[in-house]
Design an enzyme around this catalytic site. Structure first.
Site, PDB file in Angstrom:
ATOM      1  N   CYS A   1       0.799  -1.223   0.000  1.00  0.00           N
ATOM      2  CA  CYS A   1       0.000   0.000   0.000  1.00  0.00           C
ATOM      3  C   CYS A   1       0.831   1.272   0.000  1.00  0.00           C
ATOM      4  CB  CYS A   1      -0.961  -0.015   1.180  1.00  0.00           C
ATOM      5  SG  CYS A   1      -1.992  -1.497   1.204  1.00  0.00           S
TER       6      CYS A   1
ATOM      7  N   HIS B   1      -2.858   7.931   5.869  1.00  0.00           N
ATOM      8  CA  HIS B   1      -3.113   6.601   5.334  1.00  0.00           C
ATOM      9  C   HIS B   1      -4.464   6.093   5.841  1.00  0.00           C
ATOM     10  CE1 HIS B   1      -2.042   2.906   3.387  1.00  0.00           C
ATOM     11  NE2 HIS B   1      -2.123   2.203   4.492  1.00  0.00           N
TER      12      HIS B   1
ATOM     13  N   GLU C   1      -0.743   5.233  13.520  1.00  0.00           N
ATOM     14  CA  GLU C   1      -0.450   6.377  12.657  1.00  0.00           C
ATOM     15  C   GLU C   1      -0.793   7.692  13.341  1.00  0.00           C
ATOM     16  OE1 GLU C   1      -1.200   8.052   8.124  1.00  0.00           O
ATOM     17  OE2 GLU C   1      -2.600   6.571   8.955  1.00  0.00           O
TER      18      GLU C   1
ATOM     19  N   LYS D   1     -10.012   7.650   2.532  1.00  0.00           N
ATOM     20  CA  LYS D   1     -10.474   6.267   2.400  1.00  0.00           C
ATOM     21  C   LYS D   1     -11.874   6.066   2.973  1.00  0.00           C
ATOM     22  CE  LYS D   1      -5.951   3.960   2.266  1.00  0.00           C
ATOM     23  NZ  LYS D   1      -5.038   5.094   2.503  1.00  0.00           N
TER      24      LYS D   1
ATOM     25  N   HIS E   1     -10.128   1.368   0.458  1.00  0.00           N
ATOM     26  CA  HIS E   1      -8.674   1.242   0.373  1.00  0.00           C
ATOM     27  C   HIS E   1      -8.281   0.632  -0.971  1.00  0.00           C
ATOM     28  CE1 HIS E   1      -4.587   0.748   1.167  1.00  0.00           C
ATOM     29  NE2 HIS E   1      -4.598   0.104   2.308  1.00  0.00           N
TER      30      HIS E   1
ATOM     31  N   PHE F   1       1.763  -3.579   3.921  1.00  0.00           N
ATOM     32  CA  PHE F   1       2.197  -4.894   4.381  1.00  0.00           C
ATOM     33  C   PHE F   1       3.687  -5.072   4.049  1.00  0.00           C
ATOM     34  CE2 PHE F   1      -2.214  -7.139   3.912  1.00  0.00           C
ATOM     35  CZ  PHE F   1      -2.662  -6.450   5.027  1.00  0.00           C
TER      36      PHE F   1
END
Length: 411
Positions: free
Chosen positions: A166, A306, A317, A335, A340, A399
């Protein structure tokens, strides 16, 4: 403090977007600014424990690309070609007249042509090997995203795909900027694309506990930073940015959305899918981006976070953003509207960040009703917030522990 961008001099001169919020920059930006989420039940996922997604609406590849082109491309490439054509037209650049040897393509993708792989695997099992398409491999390969974009616009310079989950789109933009700074290219198409809303991928994400389970009300399932969040909603999309050196853009009288003045990347080296709970990895990337831009944390006016809507990720975050930037920047996660889009996220959100700087507005975080008490940020909720914006940050985590941060400044 207004940062000096001449040292880097890389401008965004064109944008192309294909997202769950709409096909095209205007449609996507209008929906994101309105804060209206897009998650809905997905017929392609019928019968699965998670049967909803944020899919691009009314996308007809044959109509948009021509059937002879569309049938050769997996959906993740189709989305990107449409976005790239919009971006080039927006930038006022014509591939028929440019020196293609000075044009590069750096784009992000993580899962490749899952639609093709799953469809052809079913054909192999249910019919026979002779019925499997001879285009299966070239349609499914991740690198073909860059390959087909280069073919479509005759870009003869370096082309490659970043595969950092991502964070792929953000890393692509950072690397594209480096090609311009090094004098290797004069124009770079940078961004990302992903379309992996297939039964196999969605089931895998659901089994690992990443997805929201709000089947009874999909529209409210993507709720970044909300106390009731329970996972992300998988989406798809493509974002392509045209990057040029500012001196070149000015010389040809091009309009400029914003300048990319800082980039930082790091790796957690902590866990395959769970971010370092201290946020140390993302903090290194963010501080590196700020140092690269030559600005102080207090100069940042806006953050497109994010913010995926996962219980652990959002808190991690939020804490690092507060620790590095304080409570001054207006923070949002788009998002909540788009879901996402995985490897496309960083590119799509960089485009939204550039549009925020251009228009002086921060979109709201959709579905954010009750802020998690562990989160202490100046979150924009309800409706868009108008504000003078000079510097903005876009953050991406993926990831594998991949982290990336971009710093943009008003043009």
């Amino acid at each position: 403090m207004t940062p000096s961008t001449e040292r880097f001099g890389v401008s965004i001169t064109g944008l192309g977007l294909v997202t769950a919020a709409g096909i095209g920059v205007r449609a996507s930006w209008d929906r994101v600014r309105s804060g209206r989420p897009t998650a809905t039940r997905d017929p392609e996922l019928d019968g699965l424990p998670v049967d909803f997604s944020c899919r691009v609406p009314d996308f007809d590849a044959g109509e948009l690309l021509g059937r002879s082109t569309a049938w050769r491309l997996d959906r993740f490439t189709q989305l990107a070609v449409v976005a790239a054509r919009e971006a080039l037209a927006d930038a006022g650049l014509d591939p028929e007249t440019w020196d293609g040897t000075r044009v590069g393509v750096i784009v992000g993708n993580s899962l490749g042509g899952t639609t093709t792989w799953e469809r052809q695997h079913r054909t192999l099992l249910e019919e026979s090997p002779s019925q499997v398409s001879p285009l299966t491999v070239p349609m499914g390969m991740s690198n073909m995203l860059a390959g087909h974009l280069a073919i479509d616009c005759r870009a003869l310079g370096p082309s490659m795909v970043t595969a950092t989950a991502c964070a792929s789109g953000s890393n692509a933009i950072g690397l594209a900027r480096d090609l311009l700074r090094a004098g290797i290219c004069d124009v770079v198409l940078a961004g990302g694309s992903e379309s992996a809303l297939t039964p196999g991928t969605i089931t895998g994400l659901q089994r690992m506990g990443g997805l929201s389970g709000r089947r009874e009300d999909p529209l409210t399932a993507s709720r970044p930073f909300d106390a009731g969040r329970d996972g992300f909603v998988a989406g798809e999309g493509a974002g392509i940015l045209v990057l040029e050196r500012t001196t070149d853009a000015r010389a040809r009288g091009a309009a400029r959305y914003a300048e990319v003045i800082g980039f930082g990347a790091s790796t957690d080296a902590h866990h395959a899918t769970t971010p370092d709970p201290t946020g140390a990895g993302m903090e290194r990337a963010l501080r590196a981006a700020l140092a690269d831009a030559g600005i102080a944390p207090q100069d940042v006016d806006h953050v497109n976070a994010h913010g995926t809507s996962t219980p652990i990720g959002d808190v991690t975050e939020a804490r690092l953003l507060r620790r590095v930037l304080g409570d001054r920047p207006l923070v949002t996660s788009t998002k909540g509207v788009t879901g996402h889009p995985l490897a496309a996220a960083g590119a799509v959100e960089a485009a939204f960040t550039a549009l925020a700087l251009r228009d002086g507005v921060v979109p709201p975080t959709a579905n954010l009703e009750t802020v998690d008490p562990e989160i202490d940020l100046a979150l924009v909720t309800g409706q868009q917030a108008a504000a003078p914006l000079e510097v903005a940050v876009s953050t991406s985590l993926g990831f594998g522990g991949h982290n990336a941060a971009l710093v943009l400044a008003a043009a």
